[in-house]
Design an enzyme around this catalytic site. Structure first.
Site, short mmCIF file in Angstrom:
data_model
loop_
_atom_site.label_atom_id
_atom_site.label_comp_id
_atom_site.label_asym_id
_atom_site.label_seq_id
_atom_site.Cartn_x
_atom_site.Cartn_y
_atom_site.Cartn_z
CD GLU A 94 -1.86 -2.23 1.32
OE1 GLU A 94 -0.87 -2.70 1.70
OE2 GLU A 94 -2.90 -3.11 1.11
CG HIS B 40 -11.65 -7.81 5.21
ND1 HIS B 40 -10.90 -8.34 6.03
CD2 HIS B 40 -10.98 -7.88 4.06
CE1 HIS B 40 -9.65 -9.12 5.23
NE2 HIS B 40 -9.83 -8.46 4.12
#
Lengths: 339, 415
Positions: free
Chosen positions: A75, A142
């Protein structure tokens, strides 16, 4: 050229119909890439696979390897590279496969991307977007709503839409903005919410809230999935003669203080509903703004309905308890209306 | 080791190293006079790295300095006054006093990206610069620096790995100065040569004597040329030593005396001066001329810097956001036909093709191309791979296909 469910054709970009929240986002990216070759997309599995949620389906087929880039699971590297690309005039869109993973690149975003314009006159026109929010049993990693980490960062803009129309219009506006924009997509809405969007190009201005339902007894401020929950509660409140004004914040940074203050000056009561956890959520900031700028207009306490101050739990029984719902909003609004 | 340079290039390298040191000497004086409001970091003894590597770049190339790369900024064309004013937090400084040290950049003219204090972050950012330059057809190379300490960060790995997968035209100079603040390199990294890390990313690396400016330049030049030719990122480890503390406040008493003595005897400017003199590239007269030139320049630059005002307080509130076209007209500079990246030409089959395993279902059979500029890399590669390796191995010249062929031959042998 291989057929990709017809997604490689220009027709796929046409609107003017009832579309899902997810399709609206896909169309926004498609049309912006069609409009401007400086727009590129990068992220994990955004190319061949079309994104974990298929938000970028068909983009690789149409725009090719140089513009739709499948990246390593890095990321910081993805966001850092997008920042570097923006310095040469590109307008990268970065997908975080789940927005939870955005914190892996926290330093890149808050220190590099966000500060460049202020410090050395270097704008970074880029969009970081990804699926956020709970209610789908994604568990603690999530389901996050990490928007406030970034609302606390000067130099960023933070958008969190609730309707397909806004999702498309705001994402297009974000791509065209000269600043780094974080775009949160509540995944609960992806395929559950449909809405009409016009054919042809349009944008929705960043930094403007919208009154979704007019009312005079109290103001409910919300955004994203909780906007729909708030509307549901407002419906029930109306049955009891309480007319709630529901405002969709849409953009959290910069916050549309004008619309908020205007409504509260009319209703004199304010309830903030968000799926983010309570401590440090935007509700606290709004309460402070109301104390500073509308204290004399308030007839009751600024109240909040939020998630619990815990990680997002996995089991449906736990997650349901963790999340706000229409009943919780209804109860709080009724209590507030009594003042 | 030594590569043929023009006389002018030899002299340039000398000039910039002297200028680098003189600029920093001036700043030490300013620091002691309390005219530098924050910290002051030194690149004493490391000038050959900044100067030699940046000198290998072309004007259109991009660089991002670290804290000890004042020399690279000077080579790229930053006037010394900007460096003085940055440290003095003056209104006329590139950041108008909003940041100090080497933390400034110039997107439009000099192509410099500003660093931040968090180490390693420039690696992915400059990878993105390199990728964008390639995408736009600009044929640029991006360069940045990192220390032995900074090579322990996560972004170092993420960035270099990403650059390698993308074959980005990117050169990373790893300045191994043996100390990360007070921590010796051996406590930071458990390998002898930090350049070995390149193997993990499948990229090439060089190890250079960081105190030999010509060696530094030659390695950097080769790396820059290879990166520009589409060979992907290259890592250069420059072995050197940080002669002063982490910053002015740090007397660096943790450094063993013998180590300091060893390296002080290897001062890059002294070494280079000896070389230039023995090669008759520099005489007393031209040396004096350079010294006078630098002295006059810095006196002028310092005066300008000292006369610049502090920024007005209200400036603190300004420019958090770009307000649009009135603020910045952001336009990509295309140096290749846009049609190449727009439909219908951009259309591809959305499948991976895996070498040795055929193409994915429905694929036309082409590999995912990694283009550099206008080079049709995919087709060329597939042709060279099809050639019988034995035949190629006997050929001379054509260095790159030879390597590729040898590699594929050994892969086959293993199977």
């Amino acid at each position: 050229m291989a057929k990709m469910n017809g997604a490689g054709t220009k027709e796929a970009a046409a609107g003017g119909a009832q579309v899902t929240f997810l399709e609206a986002i896909r169309q926004a990216m498609f049309e912006e890439m069609e409009r401007d070759p400086a727009v590129v997309l990068l992220g994990e599995d955004v190319g061949v696979y079309g994104g974990a949620f298929k938000t970028s389906e068909g983009l690789l087929a149409r725009f090719g390897w140089e513009r739709v880039m499948d990246t390593p699971i890095s990321e910081s590297a993805i966001i850092g590279a997008a920042c570097g690309m923006s310095y040469l005039g590109l307008r990268p869109i970065v997908e975080m496969q789940f927005i939870d993973f955005i914190v892996c690149a926290f330093n890149q975003i808050t220190n590099f991307v966000a500060k460049g314009h202020y410090l050395w006159n270097a704008p970074a026109p880029m969009v970081i977007r990804g699926p956020s929010g709970g209610g789908v049993h994604g568990g603690p990693f999530h389901s996050a709503n990490p928007e406030m980490y970034f609302v606390h960062t000067p130099g960023l803009k933070v958008i969190y839409p609730s309707t397909p129309y806004d999702a498309k219009g705001l994402l297009k506006a974000a791509v065209r903005d000269n600043n780094p924009v974080l775009f949160f997509e509540h995944k609960f809405l992806y395929r559950r919410i449909k809405g009409e969007i016009p054919a042809g190009d349009y944008t929705v201005p960043i930094g403007k809230a919208m009154v979704r339902r007019e009312g005079r007894h109290l103001t409910i401020l919300s955004y994203a999935a909780m906007m729909h929950t708030s509307l549901e509660a407002a419906e029930a409140l109306a049955q009891e003669g309480i007319e709630a004004e529901v405002i969709d914040l849409r953009t959290l940074l910069p916050l549309d203080e004008e619309t908020i203050l205007q409504s509260v000056k009319k209703t004199n009561k304010c309830l903030v509903v968000h799926e983010d956890t309570k401590t440090g959520g935007i509700a606290g900031e709004i309460a402070a703004i109301l104390c500073e700028k509308a204290f004399d207009d308030l007839d009751g306490p600024v109240m909040r309905v939020t998630s619990l101050d815990t990680p997002v739990p996995y089991a449906p029984t736990l997650e349901d308890h963790f999340l706000p719902n229409a009943k919780k909003v209804f109860t709080a609004a009724k209590e507030l209306a009594r003042y | 080791m030594k590569k043929e340079l023009t006389r002018q290039q030899y002299v340039d390298l000398y000039y910039y190293m002297r200028l680098n040191r003189a600029v920093e000497d001036t700043m030490v004086k300013l620091f002691r006079q309390n005219k530098i409001v924050g910290g002051l970091y030194s690149s004493l003894g490391q000038e050959a790295i900044s100067v030699g590597s940046a000198y290998a770049l072309e004007k259109k190339d991009w660089l991002a300095p670290m804290i000890r790369n004042i020399g690279a900024l000077l080579v790229k064309g930053v006037p010394p006054r900007d460096i003085f004013m940055q440290h003095m937090a003056k209104y006329d400084s590139p950041t108008k006093g909003k940041d100090g040290t080497s933390h400034f950049g110039d997107l439009d003219n000099l192509h410099i990206v500003s660093p931040i204090s968090m180490l390693g972050d420039l690696i992915p950012v400059m990878t993105g610069v390199a990728m964008a330059g390639r995408y736009l057809g600009q044929k640029i190379v991006a360069m940045t620096w990192i220390g032995d300490g900074g090579s322990s960060t996560g972004v170092f790995h993420e960035g270099l790995n990403f650059a390698a997968t993308q074959k980005a035209p990117f050169v990373l100079i790893l300045e191994n100065n043996l100390w990360a603040y007070s921590t010796p390199v051996r406590k930071q990294v458990p390998v002898e040569n930090l350049a070995d890390r390149a193997k993990a990313y499948g990229i090439d690396s060089y190890i250079v004597d960081g105190n030999d400016v010509v060696a530094m330049y030659s390695a950097a030049k080769e790396a820059v040329e290879r990166a520009r030719a589409g060979e992907g990122p290259i890592l250069i480890e420059a072995k050197t030593f940080r002669r002063l503390g982490h910053a002015q406040h740090d007397p660096a008493e943790y450094v063993p005396k013998e180590m300091r003595t060893y390296w002080e005897a290897r001062d890059p400017i002294t070494l280079y001066e000896k070389y230039l003199t023995s090669e008759k590239l520099l005489d007393a007269k031209s040396k004096k001329e350079i010294e006078d030139k630098i002295e006059a320049l810095l006196a002028k630059e310092r005066e300008f810097a000292e006369n610049s005002p502090m920024p007005p307080a209200e400036l603190a509130e300004e420019s958090v956001y770009c307000t649009g076209d009135d603020c910045h007209k952001i336009r990509a500079k295309w140096e290749r036909p846009v049609a190449e990246v727009t439909p219908p030409k951009s259309s591809v089959a959305a499948v991976w093709t895996v070498p040795g395993f055929g193409s994915g279902k429905g694929s036309g059979g082409a590999n995912a191309p990694i283009h550099f500029g206008d080079a049709p890399a995919a087709t060329e590669k597939s042709v060279s791979e099809r050639k019988p390796p034995a035949k190629i191995a006997t050929k001379t010249g054509a260095k790159k296909p030879l390597k590729a062929a040898a590699a594929s031959a050994s892969r086959k042998a293993r199977r």
